[in-house]
Motif scaffolding. Structure first.
Motif, PDB file in Angstrom:
ATOM      1  N   ARG A 139     -33.860  99.735  32.487  1.00 57.11           N
ATOM      2  CA  ARG A 139     -33.578  98.558  33.189  1.00 57.11           C
ATOM      3  C   ARG A 139     -33.091  98.276  34.482  1.00 57.11           C
ATOM      4  O   ARG A 139     -33.321  97.578  35.359  1.00 57.11           O
ATOM      5  CB  ARG A 139     -32.494  97.807  32.062  1.00 57.11           C
ATOM      6  N   ARG A 140     -32.358  99.500  35.126  1.00 56.85           N
ATOM      7  CA  ARG A 140     -32.259  99.555  36.541  1.00 56.85           C
ATOM      8  C   ARG A 140     -33.348  99.715  37.559  1.00 56.85           C
ATOM      9  O   ARG A 140     -33.270  99.084  38.320  1.00 56.85           O
ATOM     10  CB  ARG A 140     -31.006 100.673  36.680  1.00 56.85           C
ATOM     11  N   GLN A 141     -34.262 100.507  36.753  1.00 56.36           N
ATOM     12  CA  GLN A 141     -35.543 100.663  37.656  1.00 56.36           C
ATOM     13  C   GLN A 141     -36.345  99.397  37.656  1.00 56.36           C
ATOM     14  O   GLN A 141     -36.972  98.769  38.845  1.00 56.36           O
ATOM     15  CB  GLN A 141     -36.220 101.739  36.876  1.00 56.36           C
ATOM     16  N   GLY A 142     -36.108  98.477  36.581  1.00 55.48           N
ATOM     17  CA  GLY A 142     -37.004  97.200  36.581  1.00 55.48           C
ATOM     18  C   GLY A 142     -36.270  96.228  37.845  1.00 55.48           C
ATOM     19  O   GLY A 142     -36.875  95.477  38.482  1.00 55.48           O
ATOM     20  N   ARG A 143     -34.749  96.321  37.528  1.00 61.03           N
ATOM     21  CA  ARG A 143     -34.045  95.487  38.727  1.00 61.03           C
ATOM     22  C   ARG A 143     -34.368  95.772  40.096  1.00 61.03           C
ATOM     23  O   ARG A 143     -34.538  95.004  40.948  1.00 61.03           O
ATOM     24  CB  ARG A 143     -32.436  95.481  38.384  1.00 61.03           C
ATOM     25  N   LEU A 144     -34.176  96.930  40.160  1.00 63.59           N
ATOM     26  CA  LEU A 144     -34.618  97.582  41.815  1.00 63.59           C
ATOM     27  C   LEU A 144     -36.000  97.217  42.106  1.00 63.59           C
ATOM     28  O   LEU A 144     -36.178  96.742  43.103  1.00 63.59           O
ATOM     29  CB  LEU A 144     -34.646  99.049  42.012  1.00 63.59           C
ATOM     30  N   GLU A 145     -37.103  97.376  41.285  1.00 65.10           N
ATOM     31  CA  GLU A 145     -38.410  96.933  41.602  1.00 65.10           C
ATOM     32  C   GLU A 145     -38.529  95.467  41.729  1.00 65.10           C
ATOM     33  O   GLU A 145     -39.211  94.943  43.084  1.00 65.10           O
ATOM     34  CB  GLU A 145     -39.288  97.235  40.463  1.00 65.10           C
ATOM     35  N   ARG A 146     -38.030  94.566  41.095  1.00 67.88           N
ATOM     36  CA  ARG A 146     -37.980  93.109  41.409  1.00 67.88           C
ATOM     37  C   ARG A 146     -37.430  92.783  42.451  1.00 67.88           C
ATOM     38  O   ARG A 146     -37.739  91.901  43.104  1.00 67.88           O
ATOM     39  CB  ARG A 146     -37.545  92.563  40.117  1.00 67.88           C
ATOM     40  N   LYS A 147     -36.162  93.529  42.909  1.00 71.94           N
ATOM     41  CA  LYS A 147     -35.387  93.012  44.123  1.00 71.94           C
ATOM     42  C   LYS A 147     -35.987  93.635  45.498  1.00 71.94           C
ATOM     43  O   LYS A 147     -36.030  92.704  46.376  1.00 71.94           O
ATOM     44  CB  LYS A 147     -34.002  93.584  44.131  1.00 71.94           C
ATOM     45  N   TRP A 148     -36.656  94.825  45.339  1.00 70.66           N
ATOM     46  CA  TRP A 148     -36.725  95.332  46.740  1.00 70.66           C
ATOM     47  C   TRP A 148     -38.414  95.260  47.031  1.00 70.66           C
ATOM     48  O   TRP A 148     -38.772  95.415  48.187  1.00 70.66           O
ATOM     49  CB  TRP A 148     -36.280  96.755  47.065  1.00 70.66           C
ATOM     50  N   LEU A 149     -39.198  95.269  45.918  1.00 72.12           N
ATOM     51  CA  LEU A 149     -40.679  95.309  46.329  1.00 72.12           C
ATOM     52  C   LEU A 149     -41.262  94.204  47.465  1.00 72.12           C
ATOM     53  O   LEU A 149     -42.045  94.283  48.115  1.00 72.12           O
ATOM     54  CB  LEU A 149     -41.576  95.516  45.064  1.00 72.12           C
ATOM     55  N   PRO A 150     -40.729  93.000  46.953  1.00 72.12           N
ATOM     56  CA  PRO A 150     -41.117  91.837  47.784  1.00 72.12           C
ATOM     57  C   PRO A 150     -40.578  92.121  49.271  1.00 72.12           C
ATOM     58  O   PRO A 150     -41.122  91.254  50.010  1.00 72.12           O
ATOM     59  CB  PRO A 150     -40.320  90.769  47.131  1.00 72.12           C
ATOM     60  N   ARG A 151     -39.702  92.913  49.581  1.00 73.02           N
ATOM     61  CA  ARG A 151     -39.285  92.973  50.859  1.00 73.02           C
ATOM     62  C   ARG A 151     -40.268  94.287  51.632  1.00 73.02           C
ATOM     63  O   ARG A 151     -39.870  94.662  52.822  1.00 73.02           O
ATOM     64  CB  ARG A 151     -37.906  93.440  50.955  1.00 73.02           C
ATOM     65  N   ALA A 152     -41.031  94.926  50.868  1.00 74.09           N
ATOM     66  CA  ALA A 152     -41.759  96.008  51.395  1.00 74.09           C
ATOM     67  C   ALA A 152     -43.094  95.451  52.158  1.00 74.09           C
ATOM     68  O   ALA A 152     -43.281  94.236  51.915  1.00 74.09           O
ATOM     69  CB  ALA A 152     -42.142  96.986  50.502  1.00 74.09           C
ATOM     70  N   ASP A 153     -43.564  96.232  52.917  1.00 72.60           N
ATOM     71  CA  ASP A 153     -44.889  95.898  53.645  1.00 72.60           C
ATOM     72  C   ASP A 153     -46.310  96.133  52.831  1.00 72.60           C
ATOM     73  O   ASP A 153     -47.197  95.455  53.137  1.00 72.60           O
ATOM     74  CB  ASP A 153     -44.982  96.510  54.931  1.00 72.60           C
ATOM     75  N   GLY A 154     -46.038  96.795  51.653  1.00 68.36           N
ATOM     76  CA  GLY A 154     -47.187  96.919  50.812  1.00 68.36           C
ATOM     77  C   GLY A 154     -46.678  97.837  49.712  1.00 68.36           C
ATOM     78  O   GLY A 154     -45.811  98.620  49.800  1.00 68.36           O
ATOM     79  N   ILE A 155     -47.885  98.101  48.829  1.00 69.50           N
ATOM     80  CA  ILE A 155     -47.596  98.872  47.551  1.00 69.50           C
ATOM     81  C   ILE A 155     -48.586  99.936  47.351  1.00 69.50           C
ATOM     82  O   ILE A 155     -49.987  99.464  47.459  1.00 69.50           O
ATOM     83  CB  ILE A 155     -47.190  97.969  46.281  1.00 69.50           C
TER      84      ILE A 155
END
Length: 392
Positions: A139-155
Motif C-alpha cells: 500500500r505504501r508503494q502504491g501511495r508513493l507511485e501515485r504521488k511522485w510519478l506524475p512529477r517525473a519526466d518519464g517512466i
C-alpha cells in the motif's frame, strides 16, 4: 550526456537487481554515455576489485557505493546521503528504480533542474489488479507511485504490457519500453543433447514454483535428464529444494547452487542445454515482467521452456525460441519430452535464440533510452516540468 543511475541494491550482493543495475550501467557506458551507478555500499573493498570478483570484468565501471547505517531496516540515510552527493555534483539525467528515492529526486529537479526518470520494476498504482495478498508495504508503494510519478519526466518499463498499464493510468506521461539486455556469454557449439535442464533465479516458492518442474522430472524416468537450480539465497532454500527432490526420489538428478555470478555462473550455464523459466501466474508482476532468466538463456542461445505469461509472450514466440506452457506437471513433462525428442528442431530454436539475443544487448537498450532522452519521447522540449501542476 551525464547520467546517474540509482539503485538501493547492496554492493556487493546476490540480488538479481544488482546484476540488472550493473549491466544496465555498463550498457550506458558502451553506448557512449557518462554514467555513474550509485549503490548501497556494504564493503570498504575497492570497487574494481569487487566488480571483477562478482562479474569477471577487468574494465573500469564508475560505481559509487554509498555506505550508510540502516534505521530500523530503512535505507533512509542512504537516500539522504545520495541526495546530498548529487546536490553537490552535477548530473543532467537521474534514473532511479526506487520509489523511496523519488521525493529526493523531485527535490533535485526543483533545486538543480535535473531531469528525473523512474525505471519501474513492478506496477503499484492500482492494487486492485493484484491477486496476491496486499501488505502495508504494498500500500505504501502504491501511495508513493501515485504521488511522485506524475512529477517525473518519464517512466521506463521492462515490457510492453507494463508500459500499456502506465500509459492507461498516467495519460500524457512519456513512457518508454526498454527490454532488459543479454550479457556477453560464450555460445556453445552443441553436437547433441547434454540432457541438462537449468533454472537460474530466485527460489521464492510462491513466485517461482520449482515443485512443478521437479514433479515433471520425476515422471520422466530417463536418468540422463537432470536439473541444475541456481539462485538459492540461503541454506534454508537449498535444503527445501533438496527435500522436495529427495521425496520424489530424484535427488541424484538435481543439483542446487546458491546465487553465483561471473565465471562460476558461465561454467554452469555452459552445461545447460534447456533453460527453465517457471513463474507463478498468480503473482501480478510475473504476468508483466520480462524475466532476467529468459535473457540468460538467450545470451547462450539456449532454448527454454517457460510459463505462458503476457510479459514473456510479448517477447518470445512459442516453438520459435522455446516452448510456452501452463504450470502443470503434465505440461512440463510433455514439454521436456518434446524438446529432447528432435535435435534438429532444437538446433533451429537455438539459432532463433541467438538472433533475438543479439538484438537485446544491454548496449542496445541503453542506446534506445539515450535516443529517447535526446530526441524521442523523453526529449527535454517535449516534457512538462510537473505533470501534476503542483509543486513539492
Amino acid at each position: 550526456m551525464k547520467i546517474t543511475y540509482i539503485s538501493n541494491n547492496n554492493w556487493p550482493g546476490t540480488e538479481p537487481g544488482l546484476t540488472f543495475s550493473v549491466f544496465n550501467a555498463r550498457g550506458f557506458r558502451q553506448a557512449g554515455a557518462d554514467c555513474l551507478l550509485i549503490l548501497f555500499g556494504q564493503t570498504s573493498k575497492p570497487v574494481q576489485e569487487v566488480y571483477k570478483e562478482l562479474f569477471g570484468f577487468d574494465e573500469e565501471l564508475p560505481i559509487l557505493p554509498i555506505r550508510a547505517p540502516r534505521i530500523g531496516g530503512s535505507k533512509f540515510l542512504f537516500y539522504l546521503r545520495t541526495f546530498l552527493y548529487l546536490l553537490n555534483n552535477n548530473t543532467e539525467i537521474l534514473i532511479t528504480r526506487n520509489l523511496n528515492f523519488m521525493f529526493w529526486a523531485v527535490l533535485l529537479k526543483k533545486l538543480r533542474g535535473v531531469r528525473i526518470y523512474f525505471e519501474s520494476h513492478d506496477f503499484w498504482t492500482d492494487l486492485s489488479l493484484r491477486q496476491e495478498s496486499i501488505s502495508a508495504g504494498h500500500r505504501r508503494q502504491g501511495r508513493l507511485e501515485r504521488k511522485w510519478l506524475p512529477r517525473a519526466d518519464g517512466i521506463i518499463c521492462q515490457s510492453e504490457p507494463q508500459s500499456l498499464l502506465y500509459r492507461k493510468y498516467y495519460p500524457g506521461m512519456p513512457v518508454l519500453t526498454a527490454l532488459p539486455g543479454t550479457k556477453p556469454s560464450v555460445v556453445k557449439d552443441r553436437k547433441g543433447f547434454s540432457y541438462t535442464l537449468g533454472y537460474i533465479g530466485s527460489f521464492t516458492k510462491d513466485k517461482y514454483p520449482l515443485t512443478v518442474v521437479l514433479k515433471a522430472l520425476a515422471a520422466i524416468k530417463d536418468p540422463r535428464i537432470r536439473l541444475i537450480c541456481i539462485g538459492a539465497k540461503n541454506e534454508t532454500e537449498k535444503d527445501r529444494v533438496h527435500r522436495e527432490a529427495d521425496s520424489l526420489k530424484i535427488s541424484d538428478r538435481v543439483e542446487i547452487y546458491s546465487w553465483v555470478t561471473g565465471s562460476m555462473l558461465e561454467q554452469l550455464k555452459a552445461r545447460i542445454d534447456v533453460g527453465v523459466a517457471v513463474l507463478s501466474s498468480d503473482m501480478f508482476w510475473n504476468r508483466l515482467s520480462t524475466p532476467l532468466k529468459i535473457l540468460e538463456y538467450l545470451s547462450t542461445a539456449t532454448p527454454f521452456i517457460a510459463t505462458r505469461l503476457d510479459g514473456i509472450s510479448s517477447l518470445i514466440s512459442h516453438e520459435k525460441q522455446g516452448l510456452l506452457i501452463n504450470n502443470t506437471p503434465e505440461q512440463w513433462e510433455r514439454a521436456i519430452r518434446t524438446i529432447y525428442s528432435d535435435f534438429s528442431y532444437y538446433q533451429q530454436m537455438a539459432k532463433e535464440c541467438a538472433i533475438l539475443g543479439a538484438e537485446l544487448k544491454w548496449e542496445h537498450r541503453a542506446r534506445k533510452i539515450i535516443e529517447a532522452l535526446e530526441s524521442g519521447i523523453f526529449a527535454q522540449n517535449n516534457i512538462c516540468p510537473d505533470h501534476t501542476g503542483k509543486g513539492l
